[in-house]
Write a protein that holds these residues in place. Structure first.
Motif, mmCIF file in Angstrom:
data_model
loop_
_atom_site.group_PDB
_atom_site.id
_atom_site.type_symbol
_atom_site.label_atom_id
_atom_site.label_comp_id
_atom_site.label_asym_id
_atom_site.label_seq_id
_atom_site.Cartn_x
_atom_site.Cartn_y
_atom_site.Cartn_z
ATOM 1 N N ARG A 14 71.865 51.973 -45.099
ATOM 2 C CA ARG A 14 70.740 52.742 -44.548
ATOM 3 C C ARG A 14 71.265 54.045 -43.970
ATOM 4 O O ARG A 14 72.329 54.084 -43.339
ATOM 5 C CB ARG A 14 70.030 51.957 -43.442
ATOM 6 C CG ARG A 14 69.633 50.532 -43.811
ATOM 7 C CD ARG A 14 68.633 50.485 -44.970
ATOM 8 N NE ARG A 14 67.935 49.194 -44.974
ATOM 9 C CZ ARG A 14 68.387 48.094 -45.564
ATOM 10 N NH1 ARG A 14 69.547 48.111 -46.213
ATOM 11 N NH2 ARG A 14 67.697 46.967 -45.491
ATOM 12 N N ASN A 35 61.727 48.987 -50.978
ATOM 13 C CA ASN A 35 62.560 47.830 -50.716
ATOM 14 C C ASN A 35 64.025 48.272 -50.667
ATOM 15 O O ASN A 35 64.694 48.333 -51.682
ATOM 16 C CB ASN A 35 62.350 46.783 -51.822
ATOM 17 C CG ASN A 35 63.305 45.614 -51.667
ATOM 18 O OD1 ASN A 35 63.953 45.453 -50.616
ATOM 19 N ND2 ASN A 35 63.422 44.814 -52.708
ATOM 20 N N GLN A 47 74.150 47.443 -44.941
ATOM 21 C CA GLN A 47 73.122 46.423 -44.653
ATOM 22 C C GLN A 47 73.655 45.317 -43.750
ATOM 23 O O GLN A 47 73.002 44.914 -42.788
ATOM 24 C CB GLN A 47 72.619 45.837 -45.979
ATOM 25 C CG GLN A 47 71.766 44.591 -45.788
ATOM 26 C CD GLN A 47 70.707 44.444 -46.861
ATOM 27 O OE1 GLN A 47 70.141 45.414 -47.338
ATOM 28 N NE2 GLN A 47 70.445 43.218 -47.238
ATOM 29 N N SER A 103 66.622 46.873 -49.620
ATOM 30 C CA SER A 103 67.576 45.776 -49.540
ATOM 31 C C SER A 103 68.812 46.012 -50.426
ATOM 32 O O SER A 103 68.702 46.385 -51.578
ATOM 33 C CB SER A 103 66.871 44.474 -49.945
ATOM 34 O OG SER A 103 67.803 43.435 -49.933
ATOM 35 N N GLY A 104 69.986 45.780 -49.849
ATOM 36 C CA GLY A 104 71.238 45.899 -50.597
ATOM 37 C C GLY A 104 71.932 47.237 -50.396
ATOM 38 O O GLY A 104 73.127 47.359 -50.652
ATOM 39 N N LEU A 154 67.554 47.862 -40.243
ATOM 40 C CA LEU A 154 67.228 47.203 -41.511
ATOM 41 C C LEU A 154 65.923 47.718 -42.092
ATOM 42 O O LEU A 154 65.726 47.715 -43.309
ATOM 43 C CB LEU A 154 67.129 45.681 -41.312
ATOM 44 C CG LEU A 154 68.428 44.892 -41.411
ATOM 45 C CD1 LEU A 154 68.142 43.410 -41.188
ATOM 46 C CD2 LEU A 154 69.119 45.092 -42.762
#
Ligand code: UD1
Ligand code: CA
Length: 430
Positions: free
Chosen positions: A136, A130, A150, A132-133, A158
């Motif tokens: 990348r 995960n 992000q 997320s946050g 994403l």
């Protein structure tokens, strides 16, 4: 190794929901920023901390413990973001390692791995299910091409699971050249430090990804993260101490401050807390006892004993429900239910059940001094300041409110009166 370290700690830490600056929240007895400083100082003699939010409070806390740290104030109004934080920072050595102040679990070994090799930039990456946050990371042929935040990601980006852990070792010349060139043309209108990666790649420089352990690099952003980091830190502390020879019964129920030190074969039973800068030598701390900022040598405490700051116990037995505060006890037995505060007690003395040092008159604290071989009978009160010399007996239930000389008996007792057959008069004949 000649490397400089910059620790970013200017962020607000809103998700912590606290009046206390995020980086001053403690993990195993030490603010998380201090854990990062300690790791940094193991590899560097040039450590700078970047501050903005609650800067004075953080600076004071750091300066109270460390002498050789530099501080840099971020102009966060003009230049918000991690890149803004680096504006105006100058470091002494050829390479600069950039760390985050909210990563207390980082170790010297990982920092060294990040500094190794001869790439122009080494950056830390983690693979996350995960992501997320996190920013990348775009990697091609084993080299980093770009970091995309992000909020600036395309739907395809994403989905990338390789993320930027937020730590970089950068050739200092490059850093000095790139930082002034950063802009804020992005979704957050912030100056992103991460943009230096693309600048380097565009110049044909090598940016090497260093895969790191997620555990060490997870930032602490909320109180949930704080509790999780605490668990990991506790596991590490206890692991190291058990390898060193400390016996722990049900270690997961034991809490040990990172500043506590142990010598010899100590035994910690379940539910024990060892807090502050305690030092234990050949000590046996029994179930549910607490030792705080004290020295315990060749002694046993508990179950359910409480040794408060400033105590020194040597060759002493402390039993259940005994509280000791700022007292020195050598060769003493206090087996049950007592309060010993601001006292010094010498060899061979015995403190009976229910003995209380009355050390406080509502305004000030006073000392109780007890010599050798003193027998303090149960339920006595020692009204400080008071000195009891060697070889004294204190009868049970005595209120000692003046000094007692060597070899004497002290007894204060209301004469007992008995009333014959009172029970039967009161309750009637059965
Ligand atoms: C940053 C990285 C992101 C990475 C993540 C890892 C950027 C632009 N993004 O995210 O790619 O995945 O870290 O945790 O760098 N700070 C300052 N001044 C500021 C803002 C932040 O000193 O103006 C400090 C914070 O105190 C913190 C560190 O920088 O210690 C990281 O800040 P944070 O906001 O958590 O990082 P992100 O920008 O979200
Ligand atoms: Ca941010």
């Amino acid at each position: 190794m000649s490397i400089s370290v910059v620790i970013l700690a200017a962020g607000q830490g809103t998700r912590m929901k606290s009046q206390t600056p995020k980086v001053l929240h403690e993990i195993s007895g030490k603010p998380m920023l201090f854990h990062a400083i300690d790791a940094a100082q193991q590899i560097s003699d040039d450590v700078t901390i970047v501050l903005y939010h609650q800067a004075e409070r953080i600076r004071q806390a750091v300066e109270a413990h460390y002498g050789n740290i530099m501080f840099h104030m971020q102009d966060a109004q003009q230049f918000p973001g991690t890149g803004g934080a680096m504006k105006g920072v100058h470091t002494r050595h050829d390479r600069t390692l950039i760390l985050n102040g909210d990563m207390p679990l980082i170790t010297k070994g990982s920092l060294e791995a990040l500094c190794a090799g001869d790439a122009d930039i080494n950056m830390s990456v983690i693979e996350l299910d995960n992501p997320s946050g996190y920013g990348r990371v775009v990697i091609k042929d084993g080299e980093v091409q770009e970091i995309v935040e992000q909020k600036d990601c395309t739907p395809q980006q994403l989905a990338f699971k390789t993320v930027n852990a937020g730590i970089y070792a950068v050739n200092t010349d490059l850093l000095e050249r790139y930082i002034p060139q950063l802009d804020n043309n992005n979704a957050q209108k912030e100056y992103y430090l991460t943009d230096i990666i693309k600048m380097a790649v565009d110049e044909g420089r090598h940016v090497h990804p260093v895969y790191v352990a997620e555990e060490e690099f997870k930032g602490v952003n909320s109180k949930l993260d704080l509790a999780h980091a605490e668990e990991i830190m506790q596991r590490r502390i206890k692991h190291a101490l058990m390898m060193q020879g400390v016996i722990m019964r049900l270690p997961e129920t034991i809490y040990i401050d990172c500043r506590a030190t142990f010598e010899g074969e100590c035994i910690l039973e379940n539910g024990v807390s060892i807090l502050g800068e305690s030092h234990l030598v050949q000590a046996h701390i029994k179930t549910n006892s607490v030792v705080e900022d004290s020295i315990v040598e060749y002694s046993d405490v508990g179950p359910m004993g409480r040794i408060r700051p400033g105590s020194v116990l040597k060759h002493t037995h402390i039993g259940n429900f005994v509280e000791v505060k700022k007292s020195s006890l050598t060769g003493v037995k206090a087996g049950h239910l007592a309060y010993i505060g601001d006292a010094s007690i010498d060899e061979g003395s015995n403190i009976g059940a229910g003995v209380i040092t009355c050390n406080y008159d509502g305004k000030q604290k006073y000392k109780t001094v007890i010599g050798k071989n003193v027998f303090v009978g149960s339920d006595s009160q020692l009204v400080a300041p008071v000195t009891i010399e060697d070889d004294v007996m204190i009868a049970a239930g005595t209120t000692v409110n003046k000094d007692v000389e060597k070899g004497a008996l002290a007894i204060s007792r209301t004469p007992i009166r008995t009333v014959k057959d009172f029970f039967y008069k009161f309750f009637g004949d059965k």
